[in-house]
Design a protein around this motif. Structure first.
Motif, short mmCIF file in Angstrom:
data_model
loop_
_atom_site.label_atom_id
_atom_site.label_comp_id
_atom_site.label_asym_id
_atom_site.label_seq_id
_atom_site.Cartn_x
_atom_site.Cartn_y
_atom_site.Cartn_z
N LEU A 143 25.26 -87.21 34.80
CA LEU A 143 25.65 -88.07 36.07
C LEU A 143 25.13 -89.48 35.84
N ALA A 144 23.77 -89.63 35.18
CA ALA A 144 23.11 -90.55 34.78
C ALA A 144 23.85 -91.53 33.79
N LEU A 152 16.25 -92.18 36.76
CA LEU A 152 16.47 -90.58 36.81
C LEU A 152 15.21 -90.11 36.56
N VAL A 153 14.90 -88.83 37.30
CA VAL A 153 13.62 -88.09 37.37
C VAL A 153 14.19 -86.57 36.66
N CYS A 191 21.49 -93.60 29.24
CA CYS A 191 21.07 -93.73 30.77
C CYS A 191 20.09 -95.28 30.60
N ARG A 192 20.50 -96.27 31.19
CA ARG A 192 20.00 -97.56 31.27
C ARG A 192 19.12 -97.84 32.38
N ARG A 193 18.74 -96.90 33.16
CA ARG A 193 17.75 -97.19 34.02
C ARG A 193 16.56 -96.66 33.81
N ALA A 217 13.65 -89.72 23.35
CA ALA A 217 14.97 -90.26 23.26
C ALA A 217 15.45 -91.17 24.40
N ALA A 218 14.60 -91.11 25.42
CA ALA A 218 15.08 -91.93 26.48
C ALA A 218 14.74 -93.59 26.16
#
Length: 251
Positions: A143-144, A152-153, A191-193, A217-218
């Motif tokens: 979703l993210a 994102l958690v 995911c950019r947040r 990887a985040a």
């Protein structure tokens, strides 16, 4: 093989089998319709009557077993500690939701829940925290990677489902045979947040090093909190949630 795989991956409890009533009368029943036509059931705990854009909301994607009614007390604790509204939903075939579980069905249910928060409840996308535990982490990462959000958690989440399965069935060609992928490792770079991750160091279901690989990887900003001496089925206690709130409030 597909039937056996789904039986191992998805372990839903229907409401007819076991259902816990809401632990607080502020919790509202919500019914959603996913793009595949399934009726998706959710619980929503408002943010004490404040306007939707004051603090935002947490969208919770739970693990592969049980149903959302297992997490009623945690829903209250999460809302109180993070000072945000919370929406938790069931996948198809779980709890009161219709249909049968599948990877695409989980993604469709998550989209329906997200659309309800941004549409009917008018939460700005950049104030919605996406929270996923175990299998729900794979849903939340997907979703993210596609929808805007605040952060994102991820709790005890695998790099991919075949990689997690390979740990328990090393003699099987899991990457070849499995149709359910939940390939978070290939998606989390989209995911950019901000990303907050936590993982039990003794996790015997999803190895701790998979959490570390996913974290590596985040994108920044990000924070990793090891849960020393804890296994897979963890409920985040107050100190970790306080760290999470500090992380969210500073971003």
């Amino acid at each position: 093989m597909k039937w056996l795989e789904n039986r191992l991956v998805f372990q839903p409890t229907t409401a007819e089998t076991l259902w816990n009533p809401p632990p607080d009368n502020r919790i509202q029943d919500v019914w959603l319709t996913s793009r595949d036509g399934n009726k998706i059931h959710a619980w929503f705990l408002p943010h004490d009557g404040k306007s939707p854009d004051s603090r935002g909301a947490v969208l919770v994607s739970h693990g592969n077993g049980g149903n959302l009614s297992d997490g009623g007390d945690f829903l209250l604790h999460l809302a109180a500690t993070l000072d945000r509204a919370v929406l938790i939903y069931d996948y198809p075939g779980y709890g009161r939701s219709s249909g049968s579980p599948s990877e695409e069905g989980c993604y469709a249910a998550a989209d329906a829940a997200y659309d309800w928060l941004t549409g009917e409840q008018k939460f700005p996308p950049n104030r919605i925290v996406l929270y996923g535990g175990s299998l729900g982490g794979g849903v939340a990462v997907d979703l993210a990677s596609r929808r805007d959000h605040a952060a994102l958690v991820l709790v005890c989440t695998f790099t991919s489902l075949p990689a997690a399965a390979k740990v328990h069935h090393p003699w099987l060609p899991c990457h070849t045979l499995m149709s359910n992928r939940f390939d978070s490792l290939s998606k989390i770079g989209q995911c950019r947040r901000p990303v907050f991750m936590t993982h039990g160091t003794l996790d015997d279901i999803v190895p701790f090093d998979q959490g570390q690989q996913l974290f590596a990887a985040a994108n920044e900003p990000k924070q990793f909190v090891p849960l020393e001496g804890l296994y897979h089925n963890v409920t985040l206690d107050t100190p970790v949630l306080v760290q999470l709130r500090k992380f969210l409030d500073e971003k």
